[in-house]
Design an enzyme around this catalytic site. Structure first.
Site, PDB file in Angstrom:
ATOM      1  CG  ASP A 162      -8.761   5.256  -0.060  1.00  0.00           C
ATOM      2  OD1 ASP A 162      -9.543   5.580  -0.218  1.00  0.00           O
ATOM      3  OD2 ASP A 162      -8.114   4.437  -0.819  1.00  0.00           O
ATOM      4  NE  ARG A 185      -4.097   1.703   0.909  1.00  0.00           N
ATOM      5  CZ  ARG A 185      -5.064   2.257   0.215  1.00  0.00           C
ATOM      6  NH1 ARG A 185      -4.989   1.871  -1.107  1.00  0.00           N
ATOM      7  NH2 ARG A 185      -6.198   2.906   0.755  1.00  0.00           N
ATOM      8  CB  THR A 230      -6.038   0.732  -6.111  1.00  0.00           C
ATOM      9  OG1 THR A 230      -6.805   1.838  -6.330  1.00  0.00           O
ATOM     10  CG2 THR A 230      -5.157   0.988  -4.769  1.00  0.00           C
ATOM     11  N   GLY A 290     -13.761  -1.441  -6.715  1.00  0.00           N
ATOM     12  CA  GLY A 290     -14.968  -1.026  -6.343  1.00  0.00           C
ATOM     13  C   GLY A 290     -14.807  -0.163  -5.214  1.00  0.00           C
ATOM     14  N   GLY A 291     -13.828   0.422  -4.818  1.00  0.00           N
ATOM     15  CA  GLY A 291     -13.684   1.264  -3.738  1.00  0.00           C
ATOM     16  C   GLY A 291     -14.440   0.531  -2.293  1.00  0.00           C
ATOM     17  CG  ASN A 321      -8.182   6.211  -4.557  1.00  0.00           C
ATOM     18  OD1 ASN A 321      -9.215   5.393  -4.185  1.00  0.00           O
ATOM     19  ND2 ASN A 321      -8.324   7.353  -3.795  1.00  0.00           N
ATOM     20  CB  THR A 337      -9.442  -0.643  -7.528  1.00  0.00           C
ATOM     21  OG1 THR A 337      -9.153   0.588  -6.585  1.00  0.00           O
ATOM     22  CG2 THR A 337      -8.608  -1.749  -6.813  1.00  0.00           C
ATOM     23  CB  SER A 348      -7.073  -0.219   1.437  1.00  0.00           C
ATOM     24  OG  SER A 348      -7.417  -0.755   0.225  1.00  0.00           O
TER      25      SER A 348
HETATM   26  N1  GLY Z   1      -8.478   3.164  -3.141  1.00  0.00           N
HETATM   27  C1  GLY Z   1      -9.400   2.113  -2.869  1.00  0.00           C
HETATM   28  C2  GLY Z   1      -9.220   1.350  -1.609  1.00  0.00           C
HETATM   29  O1  GLY Z   1      -7.949   1.158  -1.391  1.00  0.00           O
HETATM   30  O2  GLY Z   1      -9.977   0.981  -0.901  1.00  0.00           O
END
Ligand code: GLY
Length: 567
Positions: A417, A100, A393, A467-468, A395, A375, A446
């Site tokens: 985020d 990340r 991702t 899909g966030g 984002n 993502t 995330s």
């Molecule tokens: N950027 C979307 C996530 O990491 O949830």
């Protein structure tokens, strides 16, 4: 017989795959004997498959697929972003890799607020200041060092070939690039090559020359080809041009981290998922644990009753997410307590079958729609039985829209985020507080939920989706679809999904649901919203000791270029 062969051909067209001696097409997905790659782009799936065929393992194929996606899927595939991997080796060892993004050392808690402590619109979303320190290249490097069996150079080379020699845009690819032209102009000091007056078209060949050169530096120097030398210089220069704060030290100090997976059980299956800084694993396990108390099979798939119960569970889980979760290297998130059976039993004790939970105590969400679903996810299995699930991702689509000049890749906008102001929703409508506040070096919370499932101590399912915030609820429903509703992998992926997340206080339904179901949900007290598409699931189911043990479901019913490739 003829009917069968027509069906067979239709399936082959639908899945975009040809049959050979080792695979067979069925309506239920692509079955394969030896290995499979399911990703969001056919060219990336093919590169992954070629790696497996050359004798590479799932980890080699993951690295090759990841770098190829960075070329052919520039809106989400990346070297300028980050992600998570869940793995299960053939011998049953499981683990996760956290690559990340990290907050740059110069970040400050209030960096996206004005003098009156109000959020400055778009500052955490677009432009140089929205970027976290990228983790993808360090992630691939760490995977190769621990599990790689083929030379690293061979795994990066296919992406270089795609970038330098070019590849044909699909209609979907071309449309997306055309849609973001204004943003490319707005957020780049010098016009990036991806901008032009004439629209990009399907079938047109596109080359990413600068990206190809960056990939060559990575091929030759591993992580140092990105975090040091020419590429690092280009990133820092780009930061200077646009007022960003990622420094040379930030790049050099970036670390991918191996973490213990979060595990739990659901109706006799072992669930293996991602710990913080993802909220995905905890939320998924909470949802599944809560679900065991309810008889979904009896309620009926996507009936008002099942949607109501799922929504009630989702609301509680997302409320916990907002309050308790953040990067555990910085914040002591109470994950054991959140996953404790009696905590969950208490948490769901007030769910009523005939009424939506009153939400007087929940303040109004300020976001009424989820804007971005970017993502990307890929699932891989090999002939030994090693399984890899990676979600990665930038984002938003094309991240912060800044392409590093001379290096040819987009930077993420992952800083959004973080909880940039307590209680203020981010682009996914997610709120947060202290646990997910900005701190230098911290990783933003995330929702990415790459997941592997075991049944009877054997590999059973490998799945994940973009899909966030809907990632968590989509993975959850896909699991329930297979385990409770006995759907095939493809049905479980294809069928309509729903989503709820505490704030905003509503249920989002994917596409058209029957009016009767909507009315029943309204009668229970729910507010309803609809959305065209939820996620793009890429999943594999495993049937040990069968002729075709792997059954892959690429999400071809939703927009995109998803493809399962196997042999
Ligand atoms: N950027 C979307 C996530 O990491 O949830």
């Amino acid at each position: 017989m003829r009917k069968l062969s027509i069906l067979f051909s239709i399936a082959a067209i639908l899945y975009g795959c040809s049959s050979n001696n080792n695979t067979k097409e069925e309506r239920v997905g692509l079955a394969a004997k030896n290995g499979m790659v399911v990703s969001a782009h056919p060219l990336a799936s093919e590169v992954g498959l070629a790696t497996l065929k050359k004798g590479g393992n799932s980890f080699d194929a993951a690295i090759a697929t990841m770098y190829s996606l960075a070329v052919v899927l520039p809106k989400a595939g990346n070297i300028g972003g980050g992600g998570f991997m869940i793995y299960r080796t053939a011998s049953g060892e499981t683990g996760t890799l956290d690559f990340r993004e990290m907050a740059p050392s110069g970040s400050k808690r209030d960096m996206y607020l004005d003098e009156s402590k109000e959020v400055i619109e778009n500052k955490s979303l677009s432009g140089h200041l929205a970027a976290g320190v990228p983790g993808s290249v360090a992630g691939m490097d760490a995977i190769h060092k621990k599990f790689g069996s083929l030379p690293f150079k061979d795994l990066v080379q296919p992406s270089i070939d795609l970038a330098i020699n070019g590849f044909e845009l699909t209609k979907y690819d071309a449309d997306i690039i055309n849609r973001f032209q204004e943003d490319f102009i707005k957020h780049n000091i010098d016009t990036p090559f991806l901008f032009r007056e004439k629209e990009f078209e399907a079938g047109e060949k596109i080359k990413f020359k600068d990206l190809g050169e960056t990939l060559k530096r990575i091929r030759d120097n591993g992580r140092d080809g990105f975090y040091k030398g020419v590429t690092a210089d280009l990133i820092v220069k780009e930061m200077e041009r646009g007022g960003g704060i990622i420094s040379k030290n930030d790049l050099e100090n970036y670390k991918a981290v191996w973490r213990e997976p979060l595990t739990g059980s659901y109706r006799g299956h072992k669930i293996i998922s991602m710990p913080p800084p993802s909220s995905g694993g905890i939320a998924l396990l909470q949802l599944l644990k809560g679900s065991e108390k309810f008889d979904f099979k009896n309620y009926g798939h996507n009936s008002a009753n099942s949607i109501h119960i799922m929504t009630e569970l989702m609301r509680r889980v997302f409320a916990d997410r907002a309050t308790h979760l953040g990067d555990m290297d910085y914040y002591d998130a109470p994950i054991n307590e959140l996953l404790d059976s009696s905590y969950i039993a208490n948490r769901i004790a007030d769910i009523k079958l005939d009424k939506a939970t009153p939400s007087e105590e929940i303040k109004e969400g300020k976001v009424d729609k989820i804007e971005s679903f970017e993502t990307t996810h890929f699932s891989i299995v090999d002939k030994e039985g090693n399984a890899v699930a990676i979600t990665t991702t930038l984002n938003s689509f094309f991240g912060c829209k800044v392409m590093v000049k001379g290096a040819g890749f987009f930077l993420n906008n992952e800083m959004d985020d973080f909880s940039i102001k307590p209680g203020e929703p981010n682009q996914f409508g997610l709120v947060g507080g202290e646990a997910n506040a900005i701190e230098p070096g911290k990783r933003m919370l995330s929702s990415m939920t790459p997941t592997i499932i075991e049944k009877d101590n054997q590999l059973y399912m490998v799945l994940g989706t973009p899909g966030g915030s809907t990632i968590i609820t989509n993975v959850y429903q896909t699991i329930v679809n297979v385990i409770d509703y006995k759907m095939s992998m493809t049905q479980a992926v294809d069928t309509q999904k729903i989503h709820a997340q505490w704030l905003p206080d509503e249920i989002i339904l994917e596409r058209e649901f029957p009016e009767k179901t909507i009315q029943e949900l309204r009668t229970l007290g729910h507010k309803i919203n609809t959305i065209e598409q939820i996620g793009r699931m890429q999943a594999i189911l495993h049937f040990p000791n069968t002729e075709y043990p792997y059954l892959g479901a690429a999400d071809i019913t939703r927009t995109g270029n998803s493809k399962a490739s196997g042999y």
